[in-house]
Enzyme design. Structure first.
Site, PDB file in Angstrom:
ATOM      1  N   CYS A 289       7.523   7.954   9.367  1.00 26.62           N
ATOM      2  CA  CYS A 289       7.302   9.092   8.481  1.00 26.62           C
ATOM      3  C   CYS A 289       8.660   9.689   8.130  1.00 26.62           C
ATOM      4  O   CYS A 289       9.570   9.693   8.955  1.00 26.62           O
ATOM      5  CB  CYS A 289       6.469  10.168   9.177  1.00 26.62           C
TER       6      CYS A 289
ATOM      7  N   LEU B 266      -0.837   8.375   4.303  1.00 24.07           N
ATOM      8  CA  LEU B 266      -1.475   9.006   5.469  1.00 24.07           C
ATOM      9  C   LEU B 266      -2.608   9.951   5.090  1.00 24.07           C
ATOM     10  O   LEU B 266      -2.724  11.042   5.642  1.00 24.07           O
ATOM     11  CB  LEU B 266      -0.449   9.769   6.330  1.00 24.07           C
TER      12      LEU B 266
ATOM     13  N   ASN C 130       0.836  -1.193   0.000  1.00 25.48           N
ATOM     14  CA  ASN C 130       0.000   0.000   0.000  1.00 25.48           C
ATOM     15  C   ASN C 130       0.867   1.237   0.000  1.00 25.48           C
ATOM     16  O   ASN C 130       1.947   1.260   0.573  1.00 25.48           O
ATOM     17  CB  ASN C 130      -0.958   0.004   1.207  1.00 25.48           C
ATOM     18  N   ALA C 131       0.358   2.248  -0.700  1.00 27.89           N
ATOM     19  CA  ALA C 131       1.003   3.564  -0.671  1.00 27.89           C
ATOM     20  C   ALA C 131      -0.115   4.583  -0.548  1.00 27.89           C
ATOM     21  O   ALA C 131      -0.501   5.225  -1.510  1.00 27.89           O
ATOM     22  CB  ALA C 131       1.822   3.791  -1.931  1.00 27.89           C
TER      23      ALA C 131
ATOM     24  N   GLY D 299       1.612  -7.466  12.504  1.00 27.52           N
ATOM     25  CA  GLY D 299       2.222  -7.861  11.234  1.00 27.52           C
ATOM     26  C   GLY D 299       1.725  -9.213  10.781  1.00 27.52           C
ATOM     27  O   GLY D 299       2.093 -10.239  11.344  1.00 27.52           O
TER      28      GLY D 299
ATOM     29  N   GLY E 116      -4.299  -5.853  11.100  1.00 26.16           N
ATOM     30  CA  GLY E 116      -4.434  -4.865  10.040  1.00 26.16           C
ATOM     31  C   GLY E 116      -5.068  -5.438   8.797  1.00 26.16           C
ATOM     32  O   GLY E 116      -6.287  -5.479   8.643  1.00 26.16           O
TER      33      GLY E 116
ATOM     34  N   GLY F  93       0.376  -8.071   5.630  1.00 28.07           N
ATOM     35  CA  GLY F  93      -0.262  -9.366   5.442  1.00 28.07           C
ATOM     36  C   GLY F  93       0.638 -10.519   5.872  1.00 28.07           C
ATOM     37  O   GLY F  93       1.754 -10.297   6.361  1.00 28.07           O
TER      38      GLY F  93
ATOM     39  N   ILE G 191       5.266  -4.532  13.947  1.00 24.64           N
ATOM     40  CA  ILE G 191       6.073  -3.729  13.050  1.00 24.64           C
ATOM     41  C   ILE G 191       5.191  -2.905  12.128  1.00 24.64           C
ATOM     42  O   ILE G 191       4.080  -3.298  11.825  1.00 24.64           O
ATOM     43  CB  ILE G 191       6.996  -4.619  12.165  1.00 24.64           C
TER      44      ILE G 191
HETATM   45  C1  LIG Z   1      -3.663   0.394   3.985  1.00 20.67           C
HETATM   46  C2  LIG Z   1      -2.733   0.511   5.171  1.00 20.67           C
HETATM   47  C3  LIG Z   1      -2.625   1.739   5.832  1.00 20.67           C
HETATM   48  C4  LIG Z   1      -1.773   1.876   6.930  1.00 20.67           C
HETATM   49  N1  LIG Z   1      -1.702   3.083   7.573  1.00 20.67           N
HETATM   50  C5  LIG Z   1      -0.932   3.201   8.690  1.00 20.67           C
HETATM   51  C6  LIG Z   1      -0.907   4.407   9.443  1.00 20.67           C
HETATM   52  O1  LIG Z   1      -1.626   5.373   9.144  1.00 20.67           O
HETATM   53  N2  LIG Z   1      -0.085   4.472  10.532  1.00 20.67           N
HETATM   54  C7  LIG Z   1       0.696   3.416  10.929  1.00 20.67           C
HETATM   55  O2  LIG Z   1       1.390   3.527  11.924  1.00 20.67           O
HETATM   56  N3  LIG Z   1       0.656   2.253  10.248  1.00 20.67           N
HETATM   57  C8  LIG Z   1      -0.120   2.115   9.134  1.00 20.67           C
HETATM   58  N4  LIG Z   1      -0.166   0.916   8.468  1.00 20.67           N
HETATM   59  C9  LIG Z   1       0.631  -0.219   8.963  1.00 20.67           C
HETATM   60  C10 LIG Z   1      -0.211  -1.127   9.833  1.00 20.67           C
HETATM   61  O3  LIG Z   1      -0.652  -0.462  10.994  1.00 20.67           O
HETATM   62  C11 LIG Z   1       0.558  -2.388  10.260  1.00 20.67           C
HETATM   63  O4  LIG Z   1       1.663  -2.011  11.038  1.00 20.67           O
HETATM   64  C12 LIG Z   1       1.052  -3.217   9.081  1.00 20.67           C
HETATM   65  O5  LIG Z   1       0.136  -3.214   8.012  1.00 20.67           O
HETATM   66  C13 LIG Z   1       1.332  -4.659   9.463  1.00 20.67           C
HETATM   67  O6  LIG Z   1       0.194  -5.326   9.939  1.00 20.67           O
HETATM   68  P1  LIG Z   1      -0.784  -6.260   9.042  1.00 20.67           P
HETATM   69  O7  LIG Z   1       0.106  -7.216   8.285  1.00 20.67           O
HETATM   70  O8  LIG Z   1      -1.687  -6.914  10.015  1.00 20.67           O
HETATM   71  O9  LIG Z   1      -1.482  -5.340   8.112  1.00 20.67           O
HETATM   72  C14 LIG Z   1      -1.008   0.765   7.369  1.00 20.67           C
HETATM   73  C15 LIG Z   1      -1.137  -0.455   6.690  1.00 20.67           C
HETATM   74  C16 LIG Z   1      -1.979  -0.598   5.618  1.00 20.67           C
HETATM   75  C17 LIG Z   1      -2.088  -1.941   4.941  1.00 20.67           C
END
Ligand SMILES: Cc1cc2nc3c(=O)[nH]c(=O)nc-3n(C[C@H](O)[C@H](O)[C@H](O)COP(=O)(O)O)c2cc1C
Ligand SMILES: Cc1cc2nc3c(=O)[nH]c(=O)nc-3n(C[C@H](O)[C@H](O)[C@H](O)COP(=O)(O)OP(=O)(O)OC[C@H]3O[C@@H](n4cnc5c(N)ncnc54)[C@H](O)[C@@H]3O)c2cc1C
Ligand code: FES
Lengths: 283, 325
Positions: free
Chosen positions: B131, B74, B70-71, B247, B269, B220, B194
């Site tokens: 950031c 914020l 994802n990109a 994570g 997430g 994921g 993470i």
């Molecule tokens: C679409 C998306 C948006 C995210 N936005 C933020 C964010 O605003 N702030 C942050 O600290 N992490 C953000 N993350 C990271 C997640 O909080 C998390 O650390 C990361 O995705 C790993 O967990 P997961 O594999 O369960 O998704 C984002 C992740 C995704 C996929």
């Protein structure tokens, strides 16, 4: 809501796959324009995101069924194309904002290209039920990719078909045929679902005729429920401010003239919160 | 027998260890259509920024093997709208809320903390350190122990003592333990890890990068082992520090791995994109796994995998002592 649906029937419709799925809760709440998201790949799949698919039809049989029409494009839709009767599918829906319906019995032109035509049929039924006149313009690259021509002919006042290769109907795109259809039918409103470029052209034509146009857009989606912010496009709000809004939650249906089609895939400099832009001008 | 799932994030008690990961549940409203948010241990908001942000151009998402990139950049309405609309909505409902903040300068983080310091309904503050530091050639705060520490020290000095400050760390660093230590020394009450490691995918039809921003954060199941490793290393080095493990958690078993590695809270997430009810399911599955292994309390499993090989699990020792006539 989330439903484990059972596949009732699978069919090929021209170039497309159609799945009818028993999904009572979703069928009950459905309004034209809604979509569902489908988990693909089975229990141990490596595909973590769901696939968004419009609802082509709902029926009250078996407590409520929904029909999905799709192209096998990547691995997820290819997996869906292999489903057979009695397989189960994990669906979340109905999602998104449906088409607003006119209060009065007006004349509506419904424009669909490729599988985008599929979601126009329940809309047509709802419009007909309100006494509206419905005319279809359906198109595709070739004859086998024009979806729903027969059904359109059955229910609409007129049906105009277009193909890019000339194998069916008029040669060209739906937007080539649209101006004369609007003029001939004295249309009051246009509804459209098609690729972004076509929606842009449909909107331009409708604006020339000065009639409202509702478009259902398609943007790449990860969640479909409004939490991930991956599906955004620039849309002008009631206050004149452009925002990057979610196609899944604020859409997929928008008023065409509010969508900044030429800026899709960018962050317009004057959008709220654009880098070095919009944010500073808003108090 | 039910398992006692209560856990402590620093001194704050949560009814269960499951929270949403920042940026994956917006500010809660959308998920509330599916289930009662009180059933979460806590809700973590998306990272709140000072000004509204429109984020990155689309496409912002690409599916990858067992994960996605994802990109988003914020995207959000900024702190004013958050304080006006989103936080009160959560606070009125009494939902435990971990507010995540993101900024481009130390001053921006401090200002966000100042704005949140008196706001009702902030259970904890998570500082997203992934950031780019606009004052330091765009180097990411989380990649430099000293830059991360500066942010944490400043935020910690502003926030009320009863609101834990959590530093969220990135995995793509040479030595995550040293960044973790720098944050704890600067006053972090807990650490979360993470955030997304950086990845990239190329569209083989278009022959171009799949994301408009070229690179994006990987999330994921693909990153679960990376998260387990980071939690393990940091818990081994700083055993007293509460950790939020995040994570690739898709199931209770994944959450259990992070708990055994040392996490007392688990963030979910990407699983939410697959299943809006994922948090509830994962909590139930985790509880079932604990019960099946004879645990009476979640707390007994935290960091348990660190015990030397051959030694009996603590919770079972206690059990057999109690049952001796
Ligand atoms: C679409 C998306 C948006 C995210 N936005 C933020 C964010 O605003 N702030 C942050 O600290 N992490 C953000 N993350 C990271 C997640 O909080 C998390 O650390 C990361 O995705 C790993 O967990 P997961 O594999 O369960 O998704 C984002 C992740 C995704 C996929
Ligand atoms: C509201 C909405 C309604 C849709 N309705 C239909 C329909 O009725 N029939 C139909 O054939 N297609 C429809 N689509 C497009 C359909 O979602 C994609 O073709 C499909 O997700 C591609 O999945 P894949 O596994 O084949 O491709 P992959 O490229 O492997 O997909 C990878 C990821 O990208 C996402 N993705 C890729 N392309 C699109 C896209 N165009 N739109 C949304 N997400 C995408 C997928 O959902 C998945 O998460 C709709 C899209 C939206 C947004
Ligand atoms: S797809 Fe996640 S917000 Fe629209």
């Amino acid at each position: 809501m989330q439903v484990t649906g059972t596949v009732l029937t699978t069919r090929r419709v021209d170039a497309y796959h159609a799945l009818t799925v028993v999904a009572p809760g979703i069928a009950e709440r459905y309004r034209p324009g809604h979509f569902v998201s489908v988990a693909v790949g089975g229990g141990q799949t490596s595909m973590v995101t769901r696939r968004a698919l419009s609802i082509h039809d709902v029926k009250s049989d078996y407590g409520g069924t929904v029909e999905l029409v799709f192209t096998a494009r990547g691995p997820g839709t290819a997996w869906l194309a292999e489903r057979r009767a009695r397989d189960t599918l994990d669906l979340v829906g109905p999602l998104g904002r449906p088409f607003p319906l006119p209060r009065d019995p007006v004349h509506c032109v419904l424009v669909g290209a490729e599988y985008g035509s599929a979601l126009l049929f329940p809309l047509a039924d709802a419009l007909l039920a309100r006494g509206c006149r419905v005319d279809f313009v359906l198109g595709g690259t070739g004859a086998e990719r024009v979806f729903g021509a027969m059904r359109a002919r059955r229910i609409a006042e007129t049906t105009t078909l277009t193909t890019e290769d000339g194998s069916l109907g008029l040669r060209g795109k739906v937007t080539d045929a649209l101006p004369s259809v609007i003029a001939d039918t004295r249309a009051d409103a246009v509804y459209a679902c098609a690729p972004m470029e076509t929606l842009r052209a449909v909107t331009a034509v409708s604006m020339e005729f000065d009639i409202p146009v509702q478009v259902a857009v398609e943007e790449s989606m990860a969640c479909g429920i409004g939490v991930c912010m991956t599906c955004v496009l620039p849309v002008i709000g009631d206050d004149g401010v452009t925002r990057m809004v979610r196609a899944c939650a604020e859409g997929p249906v928008f008023r065409g003239e509010r969508v900044r089609f030429e800026d899709v895939g960018t962050i317009p400099f004057d959008a709220l919160g654009a880098p070095g832009g919009g944010a500073r001008h808003v108090s | 027998m039910s398992v006692d799932m209560r856990t402590f994030l620093a001194h704050v008690e949560l009814a269960n260890p499951i929270t949403t990961a920042a940026g994956c549940a917006a500010s809660g409203r959308e998920l509330a259509q599916f289930f009662d948010l009180h059933r979460l241990g806590a809700l973590t908001t998306r990272s709140i920024t000072m000004a509204p942000r429109a984020g990155r151009p689309t496409p912002r998402m690409a599916e990858t093997p067992s994960g996605m990139l994802n990109a988003v950049g914020l995207q959000g309405p900024g702190i004013d709208a958050f304080l006006e609309r989103e936080l009160p909505w959560l606070a009125q409902r009494g939902i435990k809320t971990i507010v995540s903040i993101g900024g481009g300068t130390v001053a921006e983080y401090s200002e966000l903390a100042r704005r949140l310091a008196d706001a009702p309904g902030v259970t904890a503050l998570e500082v997203n350190l992934s950031c780019p530091n606009i004052e330091d050639r765009g180097r990411v705060f989380a990649r430099e122990g000293s830059a991360a520490a500066e942010v944490i020290a400043s935020v910690r000095s502003i926030m009320r003592y009863d609101v834990p400050v959590v530093a969220k760390l990135a995995p793509d660093v040479a030595d995550i333990v040293s960044v973790a230590r720098a944050c704890v020394d600067a006053g972090a009450d807990a650490l979360s890890m993470i955030n997304n490691p950086l990845g990239m995918a190329i569209d083989t039809e278009a022959l171009r990068p799949s994301l408009a921003a070229v690179t994006g954060g990987l999330s994921g199941p693909a990153i679960l082992p990376l998260a387990v490793r980071c939690v393990w290393q940091v818990h081994a080095a700083l055993p007293g520090v509460p950790l939020i493990g995040i994570g690739g958690v898709m199931s209770g078993r994944d959450a259990f791995q992070l708990v055994l590695a040392g996490a007392c809270v688990v963030g979910v997430g990407t699983a939410l994109f697959h299943d809006p009810y994922a948090c509830l399911r994962i909590e139930r599955e985790l509880e079932d796994l604990l019960r099946a292994r004879g645990f009476q309390r979640l707390a007994d499993a935290v960091g348990l995998a660190h015990r030397p090989p051959g030694s009996a699990p603590r919770h079972l020792l206690v059990d057999s002592e109690e049952s001796t006539p």
